[in-house]
Design an enzyme around this catalytic site. Structure first.
Site, short mmCIF file in Angstrom:
data_model
loop_
_atom_site.label_atom_id
_atom_site.label_comp_id
_atom_site.label_asym_id
_atom_site.label_seq_id
_atom_site.Cartn_x
_atom_site.Cartn_y
_atom_site.Cartn_z
N ASP A 184 93.54 48.01 21.37
CA ASP A 184 93.20 46.80 21.27
C ASP A 184 92.77 46.91 23.17
O ASP A 184 92.22 48.21 23.81
CB ASP A 184 94.04 45.63 21.32
CG ASP A 184 95.22 46.33 22.25
OD1 ASP A 184 95.00 47.05 23.06
OD2 ASP A 184 96.19 45.21 22.07
N CYS A 201 97.58 50.58 22.26
CA CYS A 201 97.81 49.18 23.24
C CYS A 201 98.24 48.77 24.63
O CYS A 201 98.53 50.58 24.69
CB CYS A 201 98.11 48.29 21.77
SG CYS A 201 99.95 48.59 21.44
N THR A 248 101.34 48.52 25.03
CA THR A 248 103.07 49.49 25.26
C THR A 248 102.67 50.61 23.98
O THR A 248 102.98 51.69 24.46
CB THR A 248 104.09 48.24 24.94
OG1 THR A 248 103.59 48.01 23.34
CG2 THR A 248 104.13 47.51 25.51
N HIS A 251 109.75 66.91 14.45
CA HIS A 251 111.29 66.82 13.74
C HIS A 251 110.40 66.17 12.49
O HIS A 251 110.92 65.73 11.82
CB HIS A 251 112.14 66.24 14.85
CG HIS A 251 112.52 67.15 15.08
ND1 HIS A 251 113.72 67.02 16.56
CD2 HIS A 251 112.35 68.78 16.22
CE1 HIS A 251 113.98 68.28 16.84
NE2 HIS A 251 113.30 68.96 16.49
N HIS A 253 113.98 68.82 8.86
CA HIS A 253 113.64 67.82 9.25
C HIS A 253 112.87 67.63 8.08
O HIS A 253 112.32 66.11 7.90
CB HIS A 253 112.10 68.14 10.19
CG HIS A 253 113.46 68.71 12.01
ND1 HIS A 253 114.13 67.99 12.26
CD2 HIS A 253 113.66 69.56 12.13
CE1 HIS A 253 115.32 68.25 13.35
NE2 HIS A 253 114.61 69.35 13.31
C1 RB5 Z 1 97.82 42.50 23.75
O1 RB5 Z 1 98.57 41.53 25.58
C2 RB5 Z 1 99.60 42.90 23.92
O2 RB5 Z 1 100.34 42.71 23.42
C3 RB5 Z 1 99.04 45.00 23.17
O3 RB5 Z 1 98.17 45.08 23.70
C4 RB5 Z 1 100.20 45.60 22.68
O4 RB5 Z 1 101.34 45.59 23.77
C5 RB5 Z 1 101.12 44.88 22.12
O5 RB5 Z 1 102.09 45.47 21.52
#
Ligand code: RB5
Length: 149
Positions: A8, A65, A67, A98, A133
């Site tokens: 994203d 994304c 995070t 693992h 595993h």
């Molecule tokens: C987008 O703002 C953010 O929520 C997305 O990139 C991600 O971090 C979601 O887990």
């Protein structure tokens, strides 16, 4: 080797580092985008990559994304997907050795492009260890079989 890439806007910043690392390793990539930093919905991209991996079209998937978390949660809703959000080389190696993770997820707001190269390289270089595993990964599949209809 063939891989699928999806991201994203939050993961957009890591794309070039990922593509460069794949090229260096002579890995063929199917790129599902998104191709700009404009806001979009990460589940859409998680799904595209996860479906391709689950259907056996790719050896593994890469998701990006903000995070790495949301897009991996989405991918993990597809049967057969073991998506791991990783922030360092140790986790990247361990998720392959693992957990036999077939999708690796990273966060553009968590790690730098240089770190993403190191993390992805550690995943590429690692292999599933099997043995004890194998049994645990089978247990994960059993949970899937119980709850995925
Ligand atoms: C987008 O703002 C953010 O929520 C997305 O990139 C991600 O971090 C979601 O887990």
């Amino acid at each position: 080797m063939k891989v699928a890439l999806g991201n994203d806007h939050g993961g957009y910043v890591l794309r070039e580092a990922v593509l460069e690392t794949l090229k260096k390793n002579k890995i063929e990539v199917t790129d599902f985008g998104t191709f700009t930093a404009d806001s979009c919905d990460y589940p859409e991209y998680g799904l595209r990559v996860a479906e391709g991996v689950a259907e056996g079209k790719f050896d593994f998937g890469i998701l990006l994304c903000g995070t790495g978390i949301g897009i991996s949660i989405a991918a993990n809703k597809v049967k057969g997907i073991r998506a791991a959000t990783v922030t360092d080389a140790f986790c990247a190696e361990a998720c392959k050795k693992h957990n036999n993770a077939n999708v690796i997820a990273m966060g553009g707001r968590i790690i730098t492009p240089e770190q993403a190269k190191t993390v992805l390289q550690a995943y590429i270089d690692a292999g599933f260890e099997g043995g004890r595993h194998e049994k645990r990964v089978r247990q994960i599949a059993d949970i899937e079989a119980k709850y995925f209809k």
